[in-house]
Scaffold this active site. Structure first.
Site, PDB file in Angstrom:
ATOM      1  N   ASP A 179      23.222  31.545 -22.518  1.00 31.53           N
ATOM      2  CA  ASP A 179      22.419  32.684 -22.094  1.00 31.53           C
ATOM      3  C   ASP A 179      21.762  33.159 -23.373  1.00 31.53           C
ATOM      4  O   ASP A 179      22.423  33.719 -24.259  1.00 31.53           O
ATOM      5  CB  ASP A 179      23.310  33.786 -21.502  1.00 31.53           C
ATOM      6  CG  ASP A 179      22.488  34.971 -21.017  1.00 31.53           C
ATOM      7  OD1 ASP A 179      21.579  35.417 -21.753  1.00 31.53           O
ATOM      8  OD2 ASP A 179      22.728  35.451 -19.902  1.00 31.53           O
ATOM      9  N   HIS A 180      20.466  32.919 -23.511  1.00 35.45           N
ATOM     10  CA  HIS A 180      19.883  33.103 -24.845  1.00 35.45           C
ATOM     11  C   HIS A 180      19.921  34.554 -25.317  1.00 35.45           C
ATOM     12  O   HIS A 180      19.793  34.821 -26.494  1.00 35.45           O
ATOM     13  CB  HIS A 180      18.473  32.508 -24.914  1.00 35.45           C
ATOM     14  CG  HIS A 180      17.401  33.358 -24.316  1.00 35.45           C
ATOM     15  ND1 HIS A 180      17.099  33.357 -22.990  1.00 35.45           N
ATOM     16  CD2 HIS A 180      16.545  34.240 -24.876  1.00 35.45           C
ATOM     17  CE1 HIS A 180      16.114  34.198 -22.756  1.00 35.45           C
ATOM     18  NE2 HIS A 180      15.753  34.759 -23.883  1.00 35.45           N
ATOM     19  N   HIS A 242      21.010  37.873 -18.102  1.00 34.93           N
ATOM     20  CA  HIS A 242      20.748  38.617 -19.340  1.00 34.93           C
ATOM     21  C   HIS A 242      21.166  40.092 -19.259  1.00 34.93           C
ATOM     22  O   HIS A 242      21.845  40.602 -20.139  1.00 34.93           O
ATOM     23  CB  HIS A 242      19.261  38.564 -19.691  1.00 34.93           C
ATOM     24  CG  HIS A 242      18.699  37.169 -19.746  1.00 34.93           C
ATOM     25  ND1 HIS A 242      19.427  36.094 -20.190  1.00 34.93           N
ATOM     26  CD2 HIS A 242      17.476  36.667 -19.410  1.00 34.93           C
ATOM     27  CE1 HIS A 242      18.677  35.002 -20.127  1.00 34.93           C
ATOM     28  NE2 HIS A 242      17.491  35.319 -19.652  1.00 34.93           N
TER      29      HIS A 242
END
Ligand code: BG6
Length: 505
Positions: A179-180, A242
């Site tokens: 999950d960046h 996010h």
């Protein structure tokens, strides 16, 4: 910083958008900082028929523009092998090429597979790798890991099935679900802000905080990703992953140690404590919107339904705002408000901790309200930093009070290079540090929370979808989520320091 062990990174989907926009630039930046393993091979793979040389050519020009010398040494570590997920022969040949390169480059059998493909290919690729024994880890053979891009499933059931099927071939310790947002420096700093500053600890709970607000806004529309977005929408694209990760970091209890297991356990507890919505609550507490065409500074901005790949009568949401509660000791009764949307006025992600007003107001004025209470703003992007708003007496006669800002900007740390999220995450995966990757139970708990909303939207078309003109802060109705009349969403400026919430009391 020590370098990761020698290894090979195999990227599936290597001629795709993610590889070009994110992975290769991040790897190249790590190369320029001399942070990649001493012996390192990047093997691209996918259905497109490239040779090693034509694969290198895909990136040559853009990398040379940045740094010609570094590009030359970087490109010679790139290789390619075409493989169709349906072909056993292709994967057998891939395994052979990997073995040869492993010996030539002395990689000690260490390998990471990166699934940068459409999600439908995850399981077929995992099975093919297992068919060649490429999932195995033996002590003498080094490690095998797999990085999996989002979307990780499209609802709870599919995420569970994906986890189940991946785990037939790979152990949980081998799986790195990316999950960046967790790779962003400012997101990690939430933990440091909370757990290394004694001043916040006593205040971080329902007794002193009035509400928490999280915004992740984008000024862009869906651009060329209409087809993907039609299957996703803002709830799946941003909230399930996010934004809920941000909620976890803000709300979690201090872990006993900074270790993957301890941190993920605390994140999981937050997700498990989210109060589920009843079906009747969903239209009231979850607002969805879709951007419409508009003209902003004489520029025509297309509506979502006019975008390429989008159904002209689509009911997919490009905006979500929601109010919810975390039913635990620390947060009981305190509302969390989160929102995300495309085609809002600007790109900004921030967390705002709104503190309660003082118990007795000495400097009171009729319109005094909580928008003038202390706020701690954690700016994730852009103008990364932290801002604390508090009241000061304006010098002179009487007691005129003004909100002032105390701000810190990462850019003030002259030596600070803010690494791209992918740089940090790739490096962590190479080093075997899973702290910033999601565990299967965490992913599933996040799905469990959003699943009833998805079902309600799909099954009941009376759930309204509100249009909002491109370039605005979303549907007006989202303002009514915040039921106290004196409180509104914050309307952030691009730069933290421009943020002046002047009030004369
Ligand atoms: C991605 C979403 O995960 O995150 C995109 O799929 C979104 O739709 C992007 O634009 C936002 O990321 P960032 O880092 O630009 O805030």
């Amino acid at each position: 910083m020590h370098k990761p062990p020698h290894q090979m990174l195999v990227i599936f989907g290597a001629s795709g958008d993610l590889t070009r926009r994110k992975l290769i630039p991040a790897l190249f930046d790590l190369h320029r900082q001399n942070l990649l393993p001493g012996h390192f091979v990047i093997m691209g793979s996918g259905r497109t028929g490239h040779t090693d040389e034509s694969f290198r050519d895909l990136f040559r020009e853009s990398l040379e523009e940045k740094d010609r010398d570094a590009a030359a040494s970087f490109l010679q570590q790139l290789f390619y092998h075409p493989a169709d997920q349906k072909s056993k022969e292709d994967f057998a040949a891939l395994a052979k090429k990997m073995e040869t390169l492993d010996k030539q480059w002395k990689l000690n059998g260490n390998r990471i597979f990166y699934l940068a493909t459409p999600p439908g290919q995850y399981i077929p690729i995992a099975c093919q790798l297992a068919g060649q024994g490429l999932n195995q880890e033996k002590e003498t053979d080094g490690f095998t890991r797999m990085i999996i891009e989002k979307p990780f499933g499209h609802d709870l059931k599919s995420a569970q099935a994906l986890n189940r099927n991946l785990k037939k071939h790979f152990g949980e310790h081998q799986l790195y679900r990316i999950d960046h947002y967790l790779g962003k420096e400012t997101v990690q700093n939430i933990l440091v802000t909370r757990f290394s500053n004694g001043i916040f600890e006593p205040l971080w709970n329902r007794n002193y905080i009035h509400h928490v607000e999280i915004t992740s806004a984008e000024d862009m529309g869906v651009e060329s990703r209409g087809t993907y977005y039609e299957q996703s929408g803002a709830l799946r694209d941003m909230i399930q992953n996010h934004l809920l990760q941000l909620v976890c970091l803000v709300a979690m209890e201090p872990p006993t140690v900074i270790e993957p297991g301890a941190i993920r356990n605390e994140m999981l507890k937050v997700l498990q404590s989210l109060r589920p919505y009843t079906e009747a609550e969903i239209p009231k507490y979850v607002i969805r919107g879709q951007y419409m065409a508009s003209r902003v500074r004489r520029k025509y901005l297309t509506g979502y339904r006019e975008e390429k790949g989008v159904d002209p009568v689509s009911r997919v949401e490009t905006y979500v705002a929601m109010k919810f509660y975390i039913d635990n000791w620390r947060w009981g009764g305190l509302p969390f408000y989160i929102r995300t949307g495309k085609r809002l006025p600007l790109k900004v992600t921030e967390i705002v901790i709104h503190f309660k007003p003082t118990p007795h107001k000495l400097f009171r004025k009729e319109e005094d309200n909580c928008s003038t209470c202390n706020q701690l703003i954690i700016r994730i992007q852009p103008d990364e930093g932290i801002l604390l708003k508090f009241a000061m007496k304006i010098p002179g006669a009487g007691f005129h009070v003004q909100d002032v800002n105390m701000d810190f900007h990462y850019s003030d740390l002259s030596s600070a290079h803010l690494p791209d999220a992918y740089e940090r995450l790739l490096l962590d995966a190479m080093n075997g540090d899973a702290t910033l990757f999601s565990r299967s139970d965490v992913v599933e708990a996040a799905w469990a929370f959003v699943d009833p909303i998805l079902r309600a939207w799909e099954s009941n078309h009376d759930n309204p979808l509100h249009g909002y003109p491109s370039g605005t802060w979303g549907p007006d109705v989202a303002d009514y989520l915040i039921e106290e009349p004196a409180i509104t969403w914050r309307y952030p400026c691009r730069n933290l320091s421009e943020d002046t919430n002047y009030c004369e009391l």
